[in-house]
Write an enzyme that holds these catalytic residues in place. Sequence first.
Site, PDB file in Angstrom:
ATOM      1  N   CYS A  74       0.841  -1.204   0.000  1.00  0.00           N
ATOM      2  CA  CYS A  74       0.000   0.000   0.000  1.00  0.00           C
ATOM      3  C   CYS A  74       0.873   1.250   0.000  1.00  0.00           C
ATOM      4  CB  CYS A  74      -0.926  -0.073   1.217  1.00  0.00           C
ATOM      5  SG  CYS A  74      -1.498   1.481   1.896  1.00  0.00           S
ATOM      6  N   CYS A  77       0.375   3.890   2.727  1.00  0.00           N
ATOM      7  CA  CYS A  77       0.857   3.379   4.026  1.00  0.00           C
ATOM      8  C   CYS A  77       2.340   3.702   4.193  1.00  0.00           C
ATOM      9  CB  CYS A  77       0.666   1.865   4.114  1.00  0.00           C
ATOM     10  SG  CYS A  77      -1.062   1.345   4.078  1.00  0.00           S
TER      11      CYS A  77
END
Length: 156
Positions: A74, A77
């Site tokens: 991600c 993230c």
Amino acid sequence: MDLDDRGVVVACGQCGQKNRFAYERLGDAVRCGKCKAMLPAPAAPIDVDSSAHFDRLIAMSSLPVVVDYWAPWCGPCRMVAPELQKVAARQAGKYLIVKVNTDVLADLGERFSIRSIPTMAVFAGGREVGRTAGARPANEIDAFVQQAAQKVQSTK
Ligand SMILES: [Zn+2]
């Protein structure tokens, strides 16, 4: 740093001895059991390695716990990670920040209905008191956590 059944396990910076900050006394000063050096409060995010340890932490922690739900693939993230580092360093001894990899601990992601990552949640007194989705800079994370933690104090 690691979590176990009873607390956060930290190696002493002076002698390397492993010491434990008990969950129910997080925020208290701890001395190394071997060389008696003062151990600094955990000042970096800690990776959660099992849902059992996560449950113990949430149930027993004397400090608000900030949970970052993330996964290695991600992109946003990865942007949050250094911001969380900053918050953890600034708020050492006031909050504990942990990271839950939802690929590894999919049961936690499911149990807390995490639909998108990154998601950050604040737990206090054994329950979730705030949640926000999406990447945030350190200042906004700080503000979010403080607001969530205050809500708990005002309802006591
Ligand atoms: Zn030591």
